[in-house]
Scaffold this motif. Structure first.
Motif, short mmCIF file in Angstrom:
data_model
loop_
_atom_site.label_atom_id
_atom_site.label_comp_id
_atom_site.label_asym_id
_atom_site.label_seq_id
_atom_site.Cartn_x
_atom_site.Cartn_y
_atom_site.Cartn_z
N ASN A 294 -17.25 -24.30 -55.64
CA ASN A 294 -16.76 -25.35 -54.76
C ASN A 294 -16.21 -24.73 -53.48
OD1 ASN A 294 -17.45 -27.21 -56.67
ND2 ASN A 294 -15.36 -27.63 -57.35
N ALA A 295 -16.68 -25.24 -52.33
CA ALA A 295 -16.39 -24.58 -51.04
C ALA A 295 -15.46 -25.41 -50.16
CB ALA A 295 -17.70 -24.29 -50.29
N GLY A 296 -14.58 -26.22 -50.76
CA GLY A 296 -13.68 -27.04 -49.96
C GLY A 296 -12.58 -26.23 -49.31
N GLY A 297 -11.82 -26.88 -48.44
CA GLY A 297 -10.69 -26.21 -47.82
C GLY A 297 -10.53 -26.46 -46.35
N ARG A 298 -11.42 -27.28 -45.76
CA ARG A 298 -11.30 -27.58 -44.33
C ARG A 298 -10.87 -29.02 -44.11
NH1 ARG A 298 -16.54 -24.19 -42.10
NH2 ARG A 298 -15.36 -22.35 -41.48
N PRO A 339 -26.18 -26.63 -51.39
CA PRO A 339 -26.90 -26.71 -52.67
C PRO A 339 -26.13 -26.15 -53.85
CG PRO A 339 -27.80 -24.95 -51.32
CD PRO A 339 -26.81 -25.66 -50.47
N CYS A 340 -25.08 -25.38 -53.58
CA CYS A 340 -24.32 -24.77 -54.67
C CYS A 340 -23.31 -25.74 -55.29
CB CYS A 340 -23.61 -23.51 -54.18
SG CYS A 340 -24.73 -22.19 -53.68
N ASP A 341 -22.56 -26.47 -54.45
CA ASP A 341 -21.57 -27.39 -55.02
C ASP A 341 -22.02 -28.85 -54.96
OD1 ASP A 341 -21.07 -28.30 -52.41
OD2 ASP A 341 -19.22 -27.15 -52.19
N GLY A 342 -23.22 -29.10 -54.39
CA GLY A 342 -23.79 -30.44 -54.41
C GLY A 342 -23.23 -31.42 -53.39
N SER A 343 -22.33 -30.98 -52.53
CA SER A 343 -21.77 -31.90 -51.53
C SER A 343 -22.70 -32.03 -50.35
CB SER A 343 -20.39 -31.41 -51.08
OG SER A 343 -20.50 -30.14 -50.46
N HIS A 370 -17.81 -34.04 -54.88
CA HIS A 370 -16.63 -34.05 -55.75
C HIS A 370 -15.45 -33.39 -55.04
CE1 HIS A 370 -18.97 -35.50 -59.10
NE2 HIS A 370 -19.82 -34.49 -58.99
N LYS A 371 -14.28 -33.62 -55.55
CA LYS A 371 -13.06 -33.05 -54.97
C LYS A 371 -13.15 -31.53 -54.98
CE LYS A 371 -8.03 -33.13 -55.46
NZ LYS A 371 -7.79 -33.55 -54.07
N GLY A 372 -12.79 -30.92 -53.84
CA GLY A 372 -12.80 -29.47 -53.73
C GLY A 372 -14.11 -28.88 -53.27
N THR A 373 -15.13 -29.72 -53.07
CA THR A 373 -16.41 -29.21 -52.60
C THR A 373 -16.43 -29.13 -51.07
OG1 THR A 373 -17.36 -31.44 -52.64
CG2 THR A 373 -17.65 -30.07 -54.61
N GLU A 374 -17.51 -28.58 -50.51
CA GLU A 374 -17.60 -28.35 -49.06
C GLU A 374 -17.32 -29.62 -48.24
OE1 GLU A 374 -18.82 -25.71 -45.73
OE2 GLU A 374 -19.33 -25.20 -47.79
#
Length: 390
Positions: A294-298, A339-343, A370-374
């Motif tokens: 999951n690549a979220g954070g921005r 494609p890795c986290d599906g966002s 989903h929560k926490g994804t890009e």
């Protein structure tokens, strides 16, 4: 107060030059409205949160060129924006966010302010250009565009921009000096020095461009902020389809800086316009430091983009189609996928010409995941804009 007077003086000076025949003056006025729906309600106090936000922005741009002689040109470009609405009233700190200037000189200021609106002005171009024969020297705040792609630009180490910032067509500028020498009709060498308040904000890098096999090819290298950089790119076509690519390697200057990291960023794209004007564009991005989780954070409002971190994920895919249904009406659809986290992101847009120099645009920025994804924590935004160019 001194900063405000300086900016106003420069604008008035340029207006005074308008009467001269060797002056170019143009610009536009835009009215942009935004409706934003976050994924989760935004808390603004202990007992209150918001399910949506409204923001209206009136944006005026003034662009001046003074051709003082055959060799000497002066430029000044100012952005004057009025922000108003619920978002300003509920988030007074948004004024400080808009007023932030990442250049060496702080060339923006809030001229007027109230509870639910404020007027901000900024000089994002202010340069002097000297050209003599094959030599060109430009000093001041300017755009240094080294990218070849249309969405992700790892080579754009001086003026990185976000694809989502669609309303800022001119892109950010750099405070420094740019020296270009045209070694032939199709090749050039250039050196750029970006002034900073310390070594971590300073940059000095060079680029060499040339043409070979009907391709424009470039190589770059230097010191940019906390990193050494080395990269290259190309732009050409394959059977009429545009084919572009660029890559940059970032290596920390200070090996003991544990917060910094080494990475390799690359982007490749292709685009094609059919005889009926139907347009297709595809691209991909690779970031060796990016995560496959999951690549979220921005943040939606402050994405904190750099050429080194165009994406928090290791891979990104992009697609775009557009078509002019009539000479006045055109439609565009763009999408991004991790494609890795599906966002994913979907950006539909309609543009209609209302008349000479008048344009209406409807645009959506819809983020899913989903929560926490890009893109899963961004939410959705819808925009309407009227623009008059002069």
């Amino acid at each position: 107060m001194k900063k405000t007077l300086l900016i106003l003086s420069l604008i008035l000076f340029s207006l005074g030059l308008r009467a001269q025949s060797n002056l170019s003056f143009y610009g536009y006025i835009k009215d942009l409205g935004m409706y934003y729906h976050p994924v989760e309600p935004i808390p603004i106090s202990m007992d209150k949160s918001l399910d949506y936000l409204f923001l209206n922005e009136i944006h005026n741009r003034l662009n001046f060129r003074w051709y003082a002689s055959e060799k000497l040109t002066f430029a000044l470009e100012a952005r004057n924006r009025i922000y108003m609405g619920q978002m300003i009233r509920e988030f007074p700190n948004y004024e400080d966010f808009v007023d932030a200037d990442n250049g060496y000189l702080d060339m923006g200021t809030v001229l007027l302010s109230a509870d639910s609106w404020f007027l901000h002005t900024m000089l994002d171009r202010a340069w002097i250009d000297y050209t003599s024969g094959k030599l060109q020297v430009r000093l001041g705040r300017q755009r240094v565009n080294w990218g070849t792609n249309l969405v992700w630009n790892p080579n754009d180490v001086f003026n990185t921009f976000s694809y989502f910032d669609f309303d800022y067509e001119e892109r950010p500028g750099t405070d420094g000096i740019r020296i270009q020498y045209y070694t032939s009709v199709t090749s050039s060498a250039e050196l750029v020095y970006k002034i900073g308040h310390n070594n971590d904000e300073t940059a000095i890098a060079g680029m060499y461009r040339f043409s070979k096999f009907n391709y424009d090819i470039q190589f770059l290298g230097g010191w940019v902020g906390k990193d050494y950089v080395l990269g290259g790119g190309w732009a050409g076509d394959i059977k009429g389809a545009g084919f572009r690519g660029e890559a940059t390697w970032f290596r920390p200057r200070d090996k003991e800086d544990t917060e910094n990291f080494e990475t390799f960023v690359a982007s490749v794209s292709a685009d094609y316009t059919f005889p009926n004007s139907f347009y297709m564009h595809f691209g991909t991005l690779f970031n060796s430091y990016g995560t496959t989780g999951n690549a979220g954070g921005r943040s939606f409002f402050a994405p904190d983009i750099s050429a080194k971190m165009l994406s928090l994920g290791k891979y990104q895919l992009f697609g775009q189609i557009s078509y002019p249904f009539t000479p006045l009406l055109s439609a565009n659809m763009s999408t991004m996928l991790n494609p890795c986290d599906g966002s994913s992101f979907i950006g539909p847009a309609l543009t209609y010409s209302l008349g000479d120099n008048w344009e209406l645009m409807l645009n959506g920025q819809l983020f899913f995941g989903h929560k926490g994804t890009e893109y899963g924590d961004y939410g959705q935004a819808v925009y309407a804009r009227v623009k008059w160019a002069f």
